[in-house]
Design a protein around this motif. Structure first.
Motif, PDB file in Angstrom:
ATOM      1  N   ARG A   1       0.847  -1.177   0.000  1.00  0.00           N
ATOM      2  CA  ARG A   1       0.000   0.000   0.000  1.00  0.00           C
ATOM      3  C   ARG A   1       0.892   1.239   0.000  1.00  0.00           C
TER       4      ARG A   1
ATOM      5  N   HIS B   1       2.380  -2.198   5.489  1.00  0.00           N
ATOM      6  CA  HIS B   1       2.067  -2.468   4.078  1.00  0.00           C
ATOM      7  C   HIS B   1       2.897  -1.608   3.125  1.00  0.00           C
TER       8      HIS B   1
ATOM      9  N   ASP C   1      -2.199  -9.255   4.053  1.00  0.00           N
ATOM     10  CA  ASP C   1      -3.476  -9.540   4.700  1.00  0.00           C
ATOM     11  C   ASP C   1      -4.122 -10.680   3.935  1.00  0.00           C
TER      12      ASP C   1
ATOM     13  N   GLU D   1      -5.333  -8.692  14.862  1.00  0.00           N
ATOM     14  CA  GLU D   1      -5.602  -8.814  13.420  1.00  0.00           C
ATOM     15  C   GLU D   1      -5.119 -10.184  12.955  1.00  0.00           C
TER      16      GLU D   1
ATOM     17  N   TRP E   1      -5.453 -11.800  10.416  1.00  0.00           N
ATOM     18  CA  TRP E   1      -5.183 -11.932   8.983  1.00  0.00           C
ATOM     19  C   TRP E   1      -3.879 -11.251   8.540  1.00  0.00           C
ATOM     20  N   HIS E   2      -3.266 -10.445   9.400  1.00  0.00           N
ATOM     21  CA  HIS E   2      -2.137  -9.588   8.974  1.00  0.00           C
ATOM     22  C   HIS E   2      -0.787 -10.192   9.378  1.00  0.00           C
TER      23      HIS E   2
HETATM   24 ZN    ZN Z   1      -2.747  -5.511   7.129  1.00  0.00          ZN
END
Ligand code: ZN
Length: 282
Positions: free
Chosen positions: A149, A182, A189, A232, A234-235
């Motif tokens: 990102r 990111h 993720d 989190e 998923w991260h």
């Molecule tokens: Zn993330």
């Protein structure tokens, strides 16, 4: 783009090292060096680990030779790639113009992707593919949901979160621009990016196996006080298999402890390291 070497890599933790002495373990051979490649003594190691929780500190002090050997593998990798173990969190940001040089698209690599246009640093991809194949052999599909990102993208997400949920909620969920892992191109993720991910087959599989492939859960459950982020599941951040082996064996599997240690003591660690030629290995 600014080369990362010019970034300030030394993270200054609040308070820093206390220098507090502890004498739980006597070392009759002192003064002695702990490892053939490092000029560190037990006193140095005790000082450098003083801010870590007791269980972690004691584990390192109990087996300094293994610790420094595994640490040495990490320092060797870090030397060649300054972003690899760089601490990026709520108080350590990246410049707006930092963009990794080796971003590659994930299409066409046999990975399950939630959407087009996903990119990661090239060095992450082989281990990500190995991990996805291993999961698939056990009947678990890992779907990549979000990767690199840019600073601009983070700024847009953060603005939207603040407008939608308010500033306090936005700060728990989403990084301020420049403070997201990111942006390093090293974070993944997995999809679905939802709380229930922890209880899905992919979330359960990753919680057990991700470290074997060099992936580390950045924001574990119960560590919001430390990471600044709620759980989190998923991260994951790619730390290389050498990095996650060190993290698992000596930092309780908690990424933030390891990265704070590495970034706080980076200069001292490299300064205490002898060139290979002096250690008889060459
Ligand atoms: Zn993330």
């Amino acid at each position: 783009m600014r080369p990362l070497a010019t970034l300030t890599l030394v993270a200054v933790l609040a308070g820093g090292c206390t220098g507090r002495e502890e004498h739980a373990t006597p070392h009759p051979e002192e003064p002695g060096l702990l490892h053939p490649r490092y000029t560190l003594t037990m006193d140095d190691l005790m000082r450098m680990t003083a801010d870590l929780p007791p269980g972690i500190r004691e584990g390192i002090q109990a087996d300094p030779v293994t610790f420094l050997s595994k640490l040495d593998e990490v320092l060797t990798l870090w030397e060649k790639d300054p972003a690899l173990f760089l601490l990026v969190d709520k108080s350590h940001g990246l410049p707006p113009d930092y963009e990794p040089e080796d971003l590659v698209p994930l299409e066409g690599r046999g990975l399950a992707l939630a959407r087009p246009g996903l990119m990661l640093r090239e060095k992450v991809v082989p281990d990500l593919i190995r991990m996805a194949e291993a999961a698939r052999e056990e009947g678990v599909e890992l779907v990549v949901g979000s990767c690199y990102r840019s600073y601009e993208r983070q700024a847009a997400i953060y603005r939207w979160e603040v407008e939608t949920y308010g500033k306090e909620a936005a700060d728990r969920e989403s990084a301020r621009p420049g403070h997201s892992q990111h942006q390093l191109g090293l974070a993944v993720d997995f999809s679905p990016i939802e709380d229930r991910f922890a209880d899905l087959p992919a979330g359960r599989w990753l919680a057990v196996h991700a470290w074997e492939y060099g992936f580390s859960l950045s924001y574990p459950e119960g560590y919001e006080h430390l990471t600044g982020y709620r759980y989190e599941p998923w991260h994951f951040r790619y730390l290389t298999p050498q990095g996650t082996a060190l993290e698992k064996e000596f930092f309780g599997g908690i990424q933030q402890y390891m990265l704070e240690f590495l970034n706080t003591h980076r200069e001292e660690l490299y300064a205490s390291r002898k060139p290979l030629a002096q250690t008889g290995e060459l």
